[in-house]
Design an enzyme around this catalytic site. Structure first.
Site, short mmCIF file in Angstrom:
data_model
loop_
_atom_site.label_atom_id
_atom_site.label_comp_id
_atom_site.label_asym_id
_atom_site.label_seq_id
_atom_site.Cartn_x
_atom_site.Cartn_y
_atom_site.Cartn_z
N HIS A 143 -36.60 -43.79 4.35
CA HIS A 143 -37.54 -43.30 5.49
C HIS A 143 -37.30 -41.97 6.08
O HIS A 143 -36.34 -41.63 6.52
CB HIS A 143 -37.72 -44.47 6.50
CG HIS A 143 -37.96 -45.91 5.63
ND1 HIS A 143 -36.91 -46.84 6.12
CD2 HIS A 143 -38.87 -46.51 4.82
CE1 HIS A 143 -37.35 -47.88 5.16
NE2 HIS A 143 -38.19 -47.71 4.74
N ARG A 197 -32.88 -45.93 9.84
CA ARG A 197 -32.40 -44.76 9.77
C ARG A 197 -31.45 -44.34 10.97
O ARG A 197 -31.63 -44.54 11.94
CB ARG A 197 -33.63 -43.76 9.66
CG ARG A 197 -33.40 -42.25 9.90
CD ARG A 197 -34.40 -41.37 9.62
NE ARG A 197 -34.36 -40.17 9.83
CZ ARG A 197 -33.74 -39.26 8.76
NH1 ARG A 197 -33.54 -39.78 7.62
NH2 ARG A 197 -33.28 -37.96 9.19
N ASP A 199 -23.04 -37.91 2.39
CA ASP A 199 -22.98 -36.44 2.21
C ASP A 199 -22.30 -35.71 3.31
O ASP A 199 -22.72 -35.87 4.57
CB ASP A 199 -24.37 -35.76 2.21
CG ASP A 199 -24.96 -36.43 1.03
OD1 ASP A 199 -24.69 -36.23 -0.17
OD2 ASP A 199 -26.06 -36.91 1.13
N SER A 232 -33.71 -39.09 3.11
CA SER A 232 -34.98 -38.79 3.60
C SER A 232 -35.70 -37.92 2.40
O SER A 232 -36.74 -37.89 2.25
CB SER A 232 -35.06 -38.00 4.71
OG SER A 232 -34.27 -36.99 4.68
N ASP A 249 -20.36 -42.48 5.84
CA ASP A 249 -21.60 -41.44 5.65
C ASP A 249 -21.40 -41.00 4.34
O ASP A 249 -20.17 -40.78 3.86
CB ASP A 249 -21.61 -40.62 6.88
CG ASP A 249 -22.88 -39.49 6.32
OD1 ASP A 249 -24.07 -39.95 5.98
OD2 ASP A 249 -22.39 -38.25 6.33
N THR A 298 -26.12 -44.30 4.36
CA THR A 298 -26.65 -42.98 4.17
C THR A 298 -28.23 -43.00 4.13
O THR A 298 -28.79 -43.78 3.87
CB THR A 298 -26.31 -42.73 2.73
OG1 THR A 298 -26.86 -40.94 2.63
CG2 THR A 298 -26.99 -43.20 1.61
#
Length: 189
Positions: A90, A106, A9, A52, A7, A49
């Site tokens: 998305h 997602r 962040d 959004s 991932d 990642t």
């Protein structure tokens, strides 16, 4: 090929919400040493990642190319390479119509991991998904990976379920790498 899916962040880089400014992107403490340990075990590195911010109109999809370049540069400075950068633009509640949708990419859906595996010949059963929230864990488990939750305070909901239990937990990325390495050694003996 076996991979470490990271991932972005809060796992690989310091968590700055909706940040796409390359100069503000910094690796978390210990990331270089952690990934060098895993590179010696023949793992390849892929970022997966959720972004959004695209769906919410915070930035355009074109902002993510420079982000991927910055991550590749930061890893290069550590003597490492980034083998892939996958993102999901998305969100079902997005304000930009083209991106306001339910999708298969997602997280907690496993779409990005499955796409990377298909494109790069990755053995998901030999791979790990490392993230700081249970959506990361669920995506990894659904893809067939082993999973590691970095318990750094970023998971706030703790909605548990059968696919939301990590293989291992660690306080930071370096401790995660040590756990993955020791898991690898235990399998060899």
């Amino acid at each position: 090929m076996k991979a470490i899916f990271l991932d972005k962040d809060g796992t690989l880089v310091d968590d700055l919400p909706y940040n796409v400014e390359p100069r503000r992107i910094r690796l978390v403490s210990g990331a270089g040493a952690a990934l060098r340990l895993l590179a010696r075990l023949d793992y390849r590195f892929f970022v997966v990642t959720n972004q959004s911010g695209v769906a919410h109109g915070c930035f355009g999809e074109e902002a993510l190319g420079p982000v991927a370049d910055r991550l590749a540069d930061l890893l290069f400075r550590e003597g490492l390479s980034l083998d892939g950068f996958y993102y999901c633009p998305h969100h079902p509640l997005g304000t930009v119509d083209a991106y306001a949708m339910v999708c298969a990419c997602r997280k907690p859906s496993p779409g990005m991991l499955i796409k990377a595996a298909h494109e790069h010949g990755i053995d998901l059963r030999q791979s790990w998904m490392v993230g700081d929230i249970l959506h990361d864990v669920e995506a990894g488990n659904r893809a067939g990976c082993r999973t590691l939750l970095i318990d750094n305070g970023n998971e706030t909901e703790w909605r548990l379920g059968p696919r939301r239990v990590p293989t291992r937990m660690a306080p930071d990325l370096y401790a995660a790498a040590v756990l993955i390495a020791s898991h690898e050694e235990a399998r060899e003996h």
